[in-house]
Design a protein around this motif. Structure first.
Motif, short mmCIF file in Angstrom:
data_model
loop_
_atom_site.label_atom_id
_atom_site.label_comp_id
_atom_site.label_asym_id
_atom_site.label_seq_id
_atom_site.Cartn_x
_atom_site.Cartn_y
_atom_site.Cartn_z
N THR A 37 47.91 49.66 28.58
CA THR A 37 46.65 49.93 29.26
C THR A 37 46.49 48.87 30.35
O THR A 37 47.49 48.25 30.74
CB THR A 37 45.46 49.93 28.27
N CYS A 38 45.29 48.69 30.82
CA CYS A 38 45.08 47.75 31.93
C CYS A 38 43.77 46.99 31.70
O CYS A 38 42.77 47.61 31.33
CB CYS A 38 45.01 48.55 33.24
N PRO A 39 43.78 45.68 31.90
CA PRO A 39 42.55 44.90 31.67
C PRO A 39 41.42 45.27 32.63
O PRO A 39 40.27 44.91 32.39
CB PRO A 39 43.01 43.45 31.88
N GLY A 49 38.39 50.50 36.62
CA GLY A 49 39.67 50.42 37.31
C GLY A 49 39.47 50.27 38.81
O GLY A 49 38.35 50.29 39.32
N CYS A 50 40.57 50.14 39.52
CA CYS A 50 40.52 50.06 40.99
C CYS A 50 40.00 51.42 41.51
O CYS A 50 40.27 52.44 40.89
CB CYS A 50 41.90 49.77 41.55
N ILE A 51 39.33 51.40 42.64
CA ILE A 51 38.65 52.64 43.07
C ILE A 51 39.61 53.79 43.36
O ILE A 51 39.21 54.93 43.36
CB ILE A 51 37.73 52.41 44.31
N TYR A 52 40.88 53.46 43.57
CA TYR A 52 41.85 54.51 43.90
C TYR A 52 42.73 54.86 42.69
O TYR A 52 43.63 55.68 42.81
CB TYR A 52 42.76 54.04 45.04
N CYS A 53 42.46 54.23 41.55
CA CYS A 53 43.41 54.32 40.44
C CYS A 53 43.33 55.64 39.68
O CYS A 53 42.31 55.97 39.10
CB CYS A 53 43.21 53.19 39.45
N ASP A 54 44.41 56.35 39.69
CA ASP A 54 44.62 57.46 38.79
C ASP A 54 46.10 57.46 38.56
O ASP A 54 46.86 57.83 39.44
CB ASP A 54 44.17 58.78 39.42
#
Ligand code: SF4
Length: 319
Positions: A37-39, A49-54
């Protein structure tokens, strides 16, 4: 083009050329999903998440965590053997943050990847704030016997932009991670994006100067693009994200290459997303058309990677 590192057909030091030079055969990267996963998504650093993250937008289909990595690797290697004639492979732990787990789990996953006789190394995508001493020691130990590359996401060197896009880390944290990686026998790749709202071409080009002063072995750059279900897509629909044009991206990518030292290999020059989830920009170009639009612009300009660097910069070890 005076520099031997530069592929004369491409006019830059492509990572593929670098790997062939180093390993003497065609080497391909094979993506696997190690179930991380991601912190910046699990609440440790952030939740959205980052605004562009998918992650669907940057992972080829079929690399799902429930499938053992050996099977994911076998499928990826078969594909690259068939399509490109690749002989050796680097297993790329790509999805989410691939050092963000107890070190025992990392050791198991990395060892299983490296156990295949045709795998010459691993590449591990991670965040600057997610590299524990234990993980770094493990990677440094593996690097004594294998090719090991850490791919650090920076995206922008501007802290205001990092905050605006919800990265959950700062430039300082990136620089601290780079300093900890240096001298451990591990290659370092940095990920960058161009086209954030409010970003200028000059601002992005300063990143090339920064890369020149750091022990970075390769970079990946791509245009900012929005995919379905992300906050960036919402901003686009609200009119608050205006994507850059293809012409602007190509011109900036070429400017960037012209001031990037030839010793830094280019792993990626553009981003793409499946048509089913792509929101913007819609340049309607195939991957090879994106690639060659940059190569052709360098040819049209009569320039190449590093051609605008000063002699003193090149003498400082940036060949
Ligand atoms: S760091 Fe990577 S995985 Fe985590 S939220 Fe950002 S883009 Fe997604």
């Amino acid at each position: 083009m005076p520099d031997l590192l530069i592929n004369p057909d491409l006019r830059f030091n492509s990572y593929g050329t670098y790997l062939r030079r180093r390993f003497g055969c065609r080497v391909s990267k094979v993506n696997v999903d190690g179930g991380f996963t991601c912190p910046n998504r699990d609440g440790t650093r952030g939740t959205g998440g980052c605004i562009y993250c998918d992650n669907a937008s940057f992972s080829p289909g079929g690399t799902v965590a429930e499938i053992p990595i050996e099977i994911q690797m076998a499928e990826g290697m078969a594909y690259h053997r068939r399509r490109l004639g690749s002989e050796k492979f680097i297993v790329y732990f790509q999805k989410f943050t691939n050092t963000y787990a107890p070190v025992e789990r990392l050791r198991d996953l990395y060892a299983r990847a490296l156990a295949h006789p045709d795998v010459i190394g691993i590449s591990v995508g991670t965040r600057p704030d997610s590299l524990s001493d234990e993980a770094l020691d493990l990677l440094a130990d593996l690097a004594k016997r294998h090719y090991v590359c850490i791919e650090l996401g920076l995206q922008s060197m501007d802290d205001k932009i990092l905050q605006q896009i919800g990265r959950g880390h700062t430039l300082t944290e990136y620089l601290e991670a780079v300093a900890r990686i240096e001298g451990r026998g591990i290659e370092l790749c940095t990920h960058l994006i161009y086209g954030f709202p409010g970003e200028t071409r000059d601002g992005f080009l300063r990143t090339a100067d920064m890369m020149a002063g750091l022990p970075v072995n390769s970079v990946k750059i791509h245009q900012l693009h929005a995919v379905k279900g992300t906050r960036l897509a919402e901003l686009y629909h609200q009119g608050d994200f205006v994507p850059i044009t293809h012409q602007e991206y190509v011109a900036t990518a070429c400017d960037f290459l012209e001031i990037l030292p030839p010793r830094i290999a280019i792993q990626r020059l553009y981003g793409s997303a499946p048509l089913t989830i792509r929101v913007a920009p819609t340049w309607n170009l195939k991957n090879n058309q994106m690639w060659f639009s940059i190569v052709n612009e360098l040819k049209r300009r009569g320039t190449w990677q590093g051609c605008r660097l000063t002699d003193s910069c090149l003498k400082a070890g940036n060949l």
